[in-house]
Scaffold this active site. Structure first.
Site, PDB file in Angstrom:
ATOM      1  CG  ASP A 191      -1.807  -1.250   1.247  1.00 27.80           C
ATOM      2  OD1 ASP A 191      -2.363  -1.605   0.200  1.00 27.80           O
ATOM      3  OD2 ASP A 191      -1.916  -1.877   2.321  1.00 27.80           O
ATOM      4  CG  HIS A 218      -3.474  -5.242   2.726  1.00 22.76           C
ATOM      5  ND1 HIS A 218      -2.928  -4.323   1.851  1.00 22.76           N
ATOM      6  CD2 HIS A 218      -3.587  -6.388   2.018  1.00 22.76           C
ATOM      7  CE1 HIS A 218      -2.703  -4.888   0.694  1.00 22.76           C
ATOM      8  NE2 HIS A 218      -3.101  -6.150   0.755  1.00 22.76           N
TER       9      HIS A 218
HETATM   10  N1  LIG Z   1      -0.317  -8.425   1.926  1.00 21.35           N
HETATM   11  C1  LIG Z   1      -0.371  -8.011   0.680  1.00 21.35           C
HETATM   12  O1  LIG Z   1      -0.160  -6.832   0.401  1.00 21.35           O
HETATM   13  C2  LIG Z   1      -0.655  -8.969  -0.425  1.00 21.35           C
HETATM   14  C3  LIG Z   1      -1.081 -10.242  -0.149  1.00 21.35           C
HETATM   15  N2  LIG Z   1      -1.310 -11.142  -1.163  1.00 21.35           N
HETATM   16  C4  LIG Z   1      -1.769 -12.475  -0.777  1.00 21.35           C
HETATM   17  O2  LIG Z   1      -0.652 -13.370  -0.814  1.00 21.35           O
HETATM   18  C5  LIG Z   1      -1.143 -14.713  -0.964  1.00 21.35           C
HETATM   19  C6  LIG Z   1      -0.346 -15.460  -2.034  1.00 21.35           C
HETATM   20  O3  LIG Z   1      -0.553 -14.876  -3.297  1.00 21.35           O
HETATM   21  P1  LIG Z   1       0.134 -15.523  -4.619  1.00 21.35           P
HETATM   22  O4  LIG Z   1       1.566 -15.794  -4.372  1.00 21.35           O
HETATM   23  O5  LIG Z   1      -0.251 -14.656  -5.750  1.00 21.35           O
HETATM   24  O6  LIG Z   1      -0.657 -16.901  -4.707  1.00 21.35           O
HETATM   25  P2  LIG Z   1      -0.174 -18.256  -5.455  1.00 21.35           P
HETATM   26  O7  LIG Z   1      -1.375 -19.142  -5.509  1.00 21.35           O
HETATM   27  O8  LIG Z   1       0.510 -17.913  -6.715  1.00 21.35           O
HETATM   28  O9  LIG Z   1       0.905 -18.851  -4.464  1.00 21.35           O
HETATM   29  C7  LIG Z   1       0.571 -19.300  -3.191  1.00 21.35           C
HETATM   30  C8  LIG Z   1       1.508 -20.435  -2.815  1.00 21.35           C
HETATM   31  O10 LIG Z   1       1.152 -20.878  -1.518  1.00 21.35           O
HETATM   32  C9  LIG Z   1       1.321 -22.274  -1.520  1.00 21.35           C
HETATM   33  N3  LIG Z   1       0.583 -22.893  -0.428  1.00 21.35           N
HETATM   34  C10 LIG Z   1      -0.723 -23.229  -0.363  1.00 21.35           C
HETATM   35  N4  LIG Z   1      -0.972 -23.843   0.809  1.00 21.35           N
HETATM   36  C11 LIG Z   1       0.182 -23.880   1.480  1.00 21.35           C
HETATM   37  C12 LIG Z   1       0.567 -24.398   2.746  1.00 21.35           C
HETATM   38  N5  LIG Z   1      -0.309 -24.998   3.562  1.00 21.35           N
HETATM   39  N6  LIG Z   1       1.853 -24.278   3.123  1.00 21.35           N
HETATM   40  C13 LIG Z   1       2.752 -23.665   2.306  1.00 21.35           C
HETATM   41  N7  LIG Z   1       2.449 -23.183   1.098  1.00 21.35           N
HETATM   42  C14 LIG Z   1       1.176 -23.281   0.703  1.00 21.35           C
HETATM   43  C15 LIG Z   1       0.832 -22.729  -2.886  1.00 21.35           C
HETATM   44  O11 LIG Z   1       1.300 -24.030  -3.192  1.00 21.35           O
HETATM   45  C16 LIG Z   1       1.414 -21.640  -3.760  1.00 21.35           C
HETATM   46  O12 LIG Z   1       2.692 -22.001  -4.235  1.00 21.35           O
HETATM   47  C17 LIG Z   1      -2.638 -14.562  -1.291  1.00 21.35           C
HETATM   48  O13 LIG Z   1      -3.394 -14.813  -0.133  1.00 21.35           O
HETATM   49  C18 LIG Z   1      -2.754 -13.107  -1.702  1.00 21.35           C
HETATM   50  O14 LIG Z   1      -4.054 -12.601  -1.520  1.00 21.35           O
HETATM   51  C19 LIG Z   1      -1.105 -10.805  -2.455  1.00 21.35           C
HETATM   52  C20 LIG Z   1      -0.659  -9.546  -2.790  1.00 21.35           C
HETATM   53  C21 LIG Z   1      -0.462  -8.513  -1.809  1.00 21.35           C
HETATM   54  O1  LIG Z   2      -5.703  -7.374  -4.012  1.00 26.80           O
HETATM   55  C1  LIG Z   2      -5.348  -8.526  -3.691  1.00 26.80           C
HETATM   56  O2  LIG Z   2      -6.109  -9.495  -3.604  1.00 26.80           O
HETATM   57  C2  LIG Z   2      -3.906  -8.730  -3.351  1.00 26.80           C
HETATM   58  C3  LIG Z   2      -3.474  -7.654  -2.456  1.00 26.80           C
HETATM   59  O3  LIG Z   2      -3.674  -7.702  -1.255  1.00 26.80           O
HETATM   60  C4  LIG Z   2      -2.952  -6.435  -3.064  1.00 26.80           C
HETATM   61  O4  LIG Z   2      -2.560  -6.431  -4.237  1.00 26.80           O
HETATM   62  O5  LIG Z   2      -2.903  -5.421  -2.355  1.00 26.80           O
END
Ligand SMILES: NC(=O)C1=CN([C@@H]2O[C@H](COP(=O)(O)OP(=O)(O)OC[C@H]3O[C@@H](n4cnc5c(N)ncnc54)[C@H](O)[C@@H]3O)[C@@H](O)[C@H]2O)C=CC1
Ligand SMILES: O=C([O-])CC(=O)C(=O)O
Length: 354
Positions: A191, A218
């Site tokens: 953010d 967030h």
């Molecule tokens: N805090 C923030 O600002 C943001 C948060 N996110 C969040 O981050 C998370 C991941 O996003 P992406 O990498 O795009 O998803 P993705 O689906 O590409 O990767 C997630 C990974 O987590 C793994 N995974 C699933 N269950 C698991 C477990 N029990 N133990 C270990 N690994 C496990 C999967 O195998 C996969 O490799 C989502 O919840 C998303 O909403 C995404 C962008 C910004």
């Molecule tokens: O928007 C989403 O789902 C992933 C996220 O938290 C971000 O990009 O800020």
């Protein structure tokens, strides 16, 4: 005794096998032969969810960080491939891979910092809260592992919905008797990164010269940029304020829609996660005046968790700064943010304590 030639061949086969992933006794022995381990100064960092859209570029960027001496890559799928790939980078950190639940404890043992991007991302039309059903259980399991194997590690929690997953993690740690609020940080850095970028665009500045505090949480209206506190000091018209606030709040959705079903922000998130993790590591090292925004246990408002600027030190978030002077628009935004946040926090707490 092994001949020099055989030793060299076993070194090569250890690397082809697939390198440094905990696949069994033999490959660990080969690894012991071919790696000069120990002695390198630096921190031990684990990434949980390392094979994902965020996890992979995050692993690459952490491997490039000179403060990292050991990098553990854990996932329930594809950890060997990502580990083999990243381990060929000629930077200092030793990389080890861990695949699946039986290897979680080894992935976590002795870690200084654990970064968690594990869990499902949004598709168009979903809110972050729609991810709760799946991600709450994933975060619970991973935090139970942290409580057992590295209770003193700093935890950077990325998995959404952050407004609920951080309270979940806190409850897991409380139950285990290991909770230290200073060490649990929800990552809201993206953010801030977006706010710096969008504000710089409007002002015609280099984003690296701009610093925007973003407080609250967030998700949607809980993301509250304090445009009245931008550095360098500047002012905005009410149209600019409205445009910037909405764009920062909807930044995640903008990416989700542009990716059209292929996930949410991964590359900018990996960048933001490394920026934040690096700040945590510099804090751990004892550097002075490391200040970033994060979603933490807090007494700044009446809510038990809130994102504000925090000072990072040897024990985590050592000082939590007040919100500072806000204008009328921001005060109204704060009321809306708190209304939504309280429900998300309670949902996380009751997932564990019910
Ligand atoms: N805090 C923030 O600002 C943001 C948060 N996110 C969040 O981050 C998370 C991941 O996003 P992406 O990498 O795009 O998803 P993705 O689906 O590409 O990767 C997630 C990974 O987590 C793994 N995974 C699933 N269950 C698991 C477990 N029990 N133990 C270990 N690994 C496990 C999967 O195998 C996969 O490799 C989502 O919840 C998303 O909403 C995404 C962008 C910004
Ligand atoms: O928007 C989403 O789902 C992933 C996220 O938290 C971000 O990009 O800020």
């Amino acid at each position: 005794m092994q001949s020099e030639a055989n030793f060299r061949i076993s070194r090569i086969s250890a690397h082809l096998n697939p390198s440094n992933v905990e696949m069994g006794e033999n490959s660990m022995l080969e690894q012991a032969k071919c790696r000069a381990k120990g002695g390198a100064p630096g921190f031990k960092v684990a990434i949980l969810g390392a094979a994902g859209g965020i996890g992979q570029p995050l692993a690459m960027l952490m491997k490039m960080n000179p403060l990292v001496s050991v990098l553990h890559l854990y996932d329930v799928v594809n950890a060997p491939g990502v580990t083999a790939d990243i381990s060929h980078m000629d930077t200092g950190a030793v990389v080890r891979g861990f695949l699946g639940q039986p290897q979680l404890e080894n992935a976590l043992a002795g870690m200084d910092l654990v970064v968690i991007p594990a869990g499902v991302p949004r598709k168009p039309g979903m809110t972050r809260d729609d991810l709760f059903k799946i991600n709450a259980g994933i975060v619970r399991t991973l935090c139970q592992g942290i409580a057992k194997c590295c209770p003193n590690a700093i935890v950077n929690l990325i998995s959404n919905p952050v407004n609920s997953t951080v309270p979940i993690a806190a409850e897991v740690f409380k139950k285990a008797g290991t909770y230290d609020p200073k060490r649990l940080l929800g990552v809201t850095m993206l953010d801030v990164v977006r706010a710096n970028t969008f504000v710089a665009e409007v002002l015609g500045l280099d984003p690296r010269e701009v610093s925007v505090p973003v407080v609250g949480g967030h998700a949607g209206v809980t993301i509250l940029p304090l445009l009245s506190q931008v550095k360098p000091p500047c002012s905005f018209t009410s149209e600019e304020t409205e445009y910037l606030t909405k764009r920062i709040q909807d930044g995640g959705t903008e990416v989700v829609q542009a990716k059209a079903g292929a996930g949410s922000a991964t590359l900018s998130m990996a960048y933001a996660a490394v920026k934040f993790a690096d700040a945590c590591l510099r804090g751990l090292r004892g550097d002075a005046n490391i200040v970033e925004c994060a979603f933490v246990a807090s007494q700044v408002t009446e809510l038990p968790f809130f994102a504000t600027r925090v000072r990072l030190g040897r024990t985590g978030a050592e000082e939590i700064f007040q919100l500072g002077p806000m204008n009328e628009y921001e005060r109204a935004g704060l009321v809306e943010a708190k209304k939504e946040l309280i429900g998300s926090i309670e949902k996380g707490v009751s997932f564990i304590s019910k």
